[in-house]
Design a protein around this motif. Structure first.
Motif, PDB file in Angstrom:
ATOM      1  N   TRP A   1       0.852  -1.190   0.000  1.00 43.32           N
ATOM      2  CA  TRP A   1       0.000   0.000   0.000  1.00 43.32           C
ATOM      3  C   TRP A   1       0.886   1.237   0.000  1.00 43.32           C
ATOM      4  CZ3 TRP A   1      -5.418   0.628   0.745  1.00 43.32           C
ATOM      5  CH2 TRP A   1      -6.134  -0.559   0.909  1.00 43.32           C
ATOM      6  N   LYS A   2       0.438   2.261  -0.708  1.00 50.57           N
ATOM      7  CA  LYS A   2       1.050   3.582  -0.616  1.00 50.57           C
ATOM      8  C   LYS A   2      -0.086   4.587  -0.536  1.00 50.57           C
ATOM      9  CE  LYS A   2       3.835   7.020  -0.535  1.00 50.57           C
ATOM     10  NZ  LYS A   2       4.422   7.337   0.756  1.00 50.57           N
ATOM     11  N   LEU A   3      -0.224   5.183   0.648  1.00 47.76           N
ATOM     12  CA  LEU A   3      -1.237   6.207   0.869  1.00 47.76           C
ATOM     13  C   LEU A   3      -0.563   7.563   0.935  1.00 47.76           C
ATOM     14  CD1 LEU A   3      -3.423   4.562   3.676  1.00 47.76           C
ATOM     15  CD2 LEU A   3      -3.819   4.538   1.201  1.00 47.76           C
ATOM     16  N   PHE A   4      -1.228   8.566   0.379  1.00 45.86           N
ATOM     17  CA  PHE A   4      -0.775   9.946   0.460  1.00 45.86           C
ATOM     18  C   PHE A   4      -1.781  10.707   1.306  1.00 45.86           C
ATOM     19  CE2 PHE A   4       0.910   8.349  -3.560  1.00 45.86           C
ATOM     20  CZ  PHE A   4       2.233   8.729  -3.470  1.00 45.86           C
ATOM     21  N   GLY A   5      -1.283  11.540   2.202  1.00 50.44           N
ATOM     22  CA  GLY A   5      -2.139  12.328   3.074  1.00 50.44           C
ATOM     23  C   GLY A   5      -1.380  12.767   4.302  1.00 50.44           C
TER      24      GLY A   5
ATOM     25  N   ALA B   1      -5.147   6.657  -2.164  1.00 47.63           N
ATOM     26  CA  ALA B   1      -4.469   5.363  -2.282  1.00 47.63           C
ATOM     27  C   ALA B   1      -3.763   5.326  -3.630  1.00 47.63           C
ATOM     28  CB  ALA B   1      -5.475   4.222  -2.153  1.00 47.63           C
ATOM     29  N   GLY B   2      -2.456   5.589  -3.617  1.00 45.03           N
ATOM     30  CA  GLY B   2      -1.664   5.523  -4.846  1.00 45.03           C
ATOM     31  C   GLY B   2      -1.431   4.092  -5.270  1.00 45.03           C
ATOM     32  N   VAL B   3      -1.288   3.213  -4.294  1.00 49.34           N
ATOM     33  CA  VAL B   3      -1.140   1.769  -4.517  1.00 49.34           C
ATOM     34  C   VAL B   3      -1.990   1.092  -3.462  1.00 49.34           C
ATOM     35  CG1 VAL B   3       0.467  -0.192  -4.482  1.00 49.34           C
ATOM     36  CG2 VAL B   3       1.209   1.986  -5.454  1.00 49.34           C
ATOM     37  N   LYS B   4      -2.808   0.150  -3.893  1.00 48.28           N
ATOM     38  CA  LYS B   4      -3.734  -0.503  -2.968  1.00 48.28           C
ATOM     39  C   LYS B   4      -3.560  -2.016  -3.003  1.00 48.28           C
ATOM     40  CE  LYS B   4      -8.583  -0.916  -1.719  1.00 48.28           C
ATOM     41  NZ  LYS B   4      -9.903  -1.082  -2.275  1.00 48.28           N
TER      42      LYS B   4
ATOM     43  N   ILE C   1       6.781   2.681   1.352  1.00 49.56           N
ATOM     44  CA  ILE C   1       5.439   2.111   1.345  1.00 49.56           C
ATOM     45  C   ILE C   1       4.751   2.389   2.681  1.00 49.56           C
ATOM     46  CG2 ILE C   1       5.973   0.366  -0.385  1.00 49.56           C
ATOM     47  CD1 ILE C   1       6.251  -1.687   1.855  1.00 49.56           C
ATOM     48  N   THR C   2       3.429   2.381   2.652  1.00 50.40           N
ATOM     49  CA  THR C   2       2.633   2.608   3.858  1.00 50.40           C
ATOM     50  C   THR C   2       2.340   1.289   4.557  1.00 50.40           C
ATOM     51  OG1 THR C   2       1.603   4.467   2.711  1.00 50.40           O
ATOM     52  CG2 THR C   2       0.557   3.744   4.752  1.00 50.40           C
ATOM     53  N   GLY C   3       2.188   0.231   3.784  1.00 54.55           N
ATOM     54  CA  GLY C   3       1.905  -1.084   4.349  1.00 54.55           C
ATOM     55  C   GLY C   3       2.375  -2.176   3.420  1.00 54.55           C
ATOM     56  N   GLY C   4       2.527  -3.386   3.967  1.00 56.82           N
ATOM     57  CA  GLY C   4       2.998  -4.519   3.183  1.00 56.82           C
ATOM     58  C   GLY C   4       4.502  -4.623   3.208  1.00 56.82           C
ATOM     59  N   SER C   5       5.055  -5.335   2.231  1.00 57.31           N
ATOM     60  CA  SER C   5       6.506  -5.497   2.174  1.00 57.31           C
ATOM     61  C   SER C   5       6.981  -5.568   0.729  1.00 57.31           C
ATOM     62  CB  SER C   5       6.934  -6.773   2.905  1.00 57.31           C
ATOM     63  OG  SER C   5       6.459  -7.923   2.224  1.00 57.31           O
TER      64      SER C   5
END
Length: 186
Positions: free
Chosen positions: A10-14, A40-43, A78-82
């Motif tokens: 995940w990649k979140l912008f904010g 959500a740039g990448v979900k 990244i915001t989440g995951g690996s």
């Protein structure tokens, strides 16, 4: 072993994406995320890329293709995951380890090419070799070889502004190939 492995990326912008992500509903939609003030740039992307394999990421403009590629090279955290490159969690790498990974293993070409406007074609192609500390003669020879491969012989002393868009893109490709990367990200 995969060369690149992404799991639930995940990649979140904010304003505070990590905090929001930790508390986000598991099945949050793009609209739910947007209402909370984030993009959500990448979900939730998962993929495996093996040695010798080619992966093409396709989608509409604004769908997150470039953002995902930037996550694979950790130009975006990244915001989440690996994300793992050859078994290494790139989020765990120090700044110097990350720079070393990019200098020695990854060749990258971006939509905007990232050419240095005050350097000639030859100097742009040789730049990553200069960053590696290679001597001037060695990097010049390698850069000349790459310029020839991409069909820009005779334009070695041109500046980016003197080239067409396609020629600029070929300079970016030549520069990324100059280091003989294990991974080529475009």
């Amino acid at each position: 072993m995969s060369v690149i492995s992404c799991k639930g990326v995940w990649k979140l912008f904010g304003p505070d994406p990590l905090n929001y992500f930790k508390n986000m509903a598991e099945n949050a939609s793009y609209e739910d995320i947007r209402r909370a003030g984030y993009i959500a740039g990448v979900k939730d992307v998962s993929l495996e890329i093996d040695r010798g394999e080619m992966l093409v990421i396709m989608g509409l403009s604004g769908s997150g293709k470039s953002t995902l590629v930037r996550c694979l090279s950790r130009l975006h955290d990244i915001t989440g995951g690996s994300v793992e490159v050859e078994g290494q969690d790139i989020m765990a790498l120090s700044q110097s380890e990350l720079i070393d990974l990019r200098r020695r293993k990854m060749g990258m070409v971006f939509q905007s090419f990232g050419l240095l406007p005050h350097r000639t074609v030859l100097e742009n192609v040789a730049f990553p070799l200069e960053m590696r500390g290679q001597d001037k003669h060695t990097r010049r020879e390698r850069a000349l070889e790459m310029v020839k491969i991409v069909g820009l012989e005779g334009r070695e002393e041109y500046f980016p502004r003197e080239l067409s868009g396609g020629q600029q893109q070929r300079v970016g490709i030549a520069r990324s190939l100059a280091i003989e990367p294990d991974l080529w990200v475009l």
